[in-house]
Enzyme design. Structure first.
Site, short mmCIF file in Angstrom:
data_model
loop_
_atom_site.label_atom_id
_atom_site.label_comp_id
_atom_site.label_asym_id
_atom_site.label_seq_id
_atom_site.Cartn_x
_atom_site.Cartn_y
_atom_site.Cartn_z
N ASP A 146 -47.08 53.23 104.33
CA ASP A 146 -47.72 53.54 103.05
C ASP A 146 -46.69 53.97 102.02
OD1 ASP A 146 -49.47 54.12 101.01
OD2 ASP A 146 -50.08 56.06 101.84
N LYS B 145 -45.30 56.58 95.82
CA LYS B 145 -45.08 57.98 96.20
C LYS B 145 -43.74 58.47 95.66
CE LYS B 145 -47.64 57.71 100.58
NZ LYS B 145 -48.68 58.70 100.27
N ASP C 279 -48.96 56.71 109.04
CA ASP C 279 -50.25 56.57 108.37
C ASP C 279 -51.23 55.68 109.13
OD1 ASP C 279 -51.67 57.65 106.27
OD2 ASP C 279 -51.25 56.02 104.88
N ASP D 90 -52.59 54.77 95.87
CA ASP D 90 -52.18 55.61 97.00
C ASP D 90 -53.39 56.27 97.67
OD1 ASP D 90 -50.36 56.70 98.77
OD2 ASP D 90 -49.98 58.47 97.55
N GLU E 239 -55.50 54.58 99.38
CA GLU E 239 -55.79 53.28 100.00
C GLU E 239 -56.52 53.38 101.33
OE1 GLU E 239 -53.09 54.72 102.70
OE2 GLU E 239 -52.96 54.87 100.53
N ARG F 223 -59.03 55.10 102.32
CA ARG F 223 -60.50 55.06 102.19
C ARG F 223 -61.00 53.65 101.92
NH1 ARG F 223 -60.33 59.43 97.52
NH2 ARG F 223 -58.59 60.00 98.86
#
Length: 512
Positions: free
Chosen positions: A279, A286, A297, A356, A358, A360
């Site tokens: 991620d 990020k 992740d 970010d 993502e 969900r």
């Protein structure tokens, strides 16, 4: 993996590199725990005094080494702290035994064999000690020079090779069953740790799916893998949207365990795991310092995978389906942008305000897919929000859900197996923040209570009337600090034991 044996041998007569005993923290100093009687007798009843002289208090995680008494075949005694002494006639908790055994196993890296004489009053205690040894001896060393020969990545020592559990009964059915259960759960939990620790260049969505296919063949599981073409045909806009910026396309893996014929009318649990193999944050990149551990992740998907395999190995009388939502979240010319609208598998549209957020999105598609089979309950597991870490710290995961009794049962199950958890609410007033002027909802809401907002978003994609819970394991899934108890640095395997315990309770009819 450390080889475990059950032994009725006397503590003094077993050949080993070390003899492990327990010591508790009493009101007046260290207290020798059951199992250490032979050592205490050989020290003329002064073992506690000797340990105190050496600085021991019996505190959890404390290790004190001393020469074994004359006549013992093991040259060293390792006294490991159990924490507070139980109340009068009380027993040591399973977690105290598990942590003590894990601490000793880590300390004894490089040893060929150790004898564990920790307090074992029953089969449950035996299982806890066995789990602790197997989890504590874990080392991820595949990428170290000579690592594949079994060297420990930290100190160059091979993990403890063999452990004899004293006080156990090799012919006792309950003891043998406890050992078998501990072995199956620990082995699969350690496999989840391996997945989390694997660098993202070697664990793409395709590689994870291939790993699951191999395991499915090994354990007689059914597996279905949806590639990018199948996902597009099926309308899985969330998973495709997250994976759009990566050169490695996403996958949705369905892994199914069905109990033996005659038990197929058993209840059905669906586990859904977030599997972002790396991620970067996508276009909402990020900041520096937040990318280095983002290989973790996919810890939710690893936990789900391990739990399904463990259920199969334990032959539990419950149907268990695992959904692994796998994608890599990367920035590129093809990546989903803030402001884009995705049409999800459920048909709902989502305005992406932050790429970010993502996890969900992939979970939403997998939750709706799981809902189509109308299971008795769905549990999703995800390293979902930094907000949950701010709320609960790095060792406790949050539990949310649409059914208070089920949420409570999950919390109790987690605590029972030694996984710290805490029930969290889903406040209805926060739902309004997910409204979007463009789509059915947005993937971001109010900043305050962000972990709860994420849970509210996921609830939108659970089928009507289906019991559901959400485990946000962002804090405990990856340990960036020093090892403790049976928990290593790196991937921890958090939530595997909670899911397995839930499956056991469901199979036993102990959940409504």
């Amino acid at each position: 993996m450390t080889a475990l044996t059950l032994s009725t041998a006397a503590a003094s007569g077993l050949r080993a590199d070390a003899l492990v005993v327990g010591v508790a923290k009493g009101a007046g100093g260290p207290v020798v725990a059951p199992g250490a009687e032979a050592v205490d007798t050989a020290y003329d009843g002064t073992l506690a005094t000797v340990l105190e002289t050496l600085g021991a208090s019996g505190a959890e995680g404390e290790v004190t080494k001393l020469p074994a008494p004359a006549g013992f075949k093991a040259p060293v005694v390792v006294a490991v702290g159990l924490g507070a002494e139980p109340e009068e006639d009380g027993a040591y908790s399973g977690e105290a035994l598990r942590r003590a055994a894990g601490t000793a196993a880590r300390t004894l890296a490089g040893s060929r064999k150790a004898a564990f004489a920790l307090p074992i009053a029953d089969a449950a205690d035996l299982g806890a000690v066995a789990e602790g040894v197997l989890l504590g001896a874990y080392a991820f060393d595949a990428y170290k020079e000579n690592g594949r020969a079994g060297r420990n990545a930290k100190n160059g020592k091979a993990p403890l090779a063999e452990a004899a559990l004293l006080g156990a009964k090799p012919r006792d059915k309950a003891h043998k069953a406890a050992l078998a259960r501990a072995t199956a759960v620990a082995e699969e939990l350690n496999r989840a740790r391996d997945l989390v620790n694997t660098p993202p260049n070697d664990l793409s969505p395709q590689a994870f799916a291939a790993f699951a296919q191999t395991a499915a063949k090994e354990h007689g599981l059914k597996i279905q893998v949806l590639d990018e073409k199948a996902l597009a045909k099926g309308g899985y806009g969330g998973i495709l949207g997250v994976g759009a910026g990566s050169a490695t396309p996403p996958r949705l893996v369905k892994l199914s365990y069905t109990p033996a014929k005659g038990a197929r009318s058993a209840k059905h649990l669906a586990f859904v795991g977030k599997g972002i193999t790396y991620d970067s944050g996508g276009i909402s990149l990020k900041p520096a310092g937040h990318n280095e551990t983002m290989k973790c992740d996919m810890a939710g998907a690893a936990a789900v995978f391990a739990a399904v395999v463990a259920a199969a190995r334990l032959e539990l009388e419950v149907n268990v389906t695992g959904w692994l939502a796998l994608a890599e979240n990367m920035p590129s010319g093809s990546a989903t942008r803030p402001g884009d609208v995705l049409r999800m598998f459920s048909g709902k549209t989502v305005e992406v305000l932050n790429t970010d957020a993502e996890g969900r999105l992939v979970l939403a598609d997998a939750l709706w897919a799981a809902s189509q089979e109308e299971p008795d309950a769905i549990v999703d597991v995800a390293t979902l929000t930094g907000a949950m870490m701010l709320a609960l710290g790095s060792r406790t995961f949050g539990v949310m859900g649409n059914d208070e009794a089920f949420r409570t049962a999950l919390h109790v199950a987690a605590e029972e197996v030694g996984e710290p958890a805490w029930p969290m609410p889903l406040p209805e007033h926060l739902r309004k923040g997910l409204d979007s002027p463009t789509a059915d909802l947005a993937n971001m809401g109010e900043r305050m209570g962000g972990g709860l907002v994420a849970g509210l978003f996921l609830r939108e994609f659970v089928g009507e009337g289906i019991t559901w819970a959400h485990l946000d394991i962002a804090g405990p899934a990856f340990n960036e600090g020093a090892p403790f108890g049976y928990t290593p640095k790196g991937g921890t395997g958090t939530a595997v034991r909670t899911l397995v315990r839930l499956a056991e309770l469901t199979a036993a009819g102990d959940l409504g």
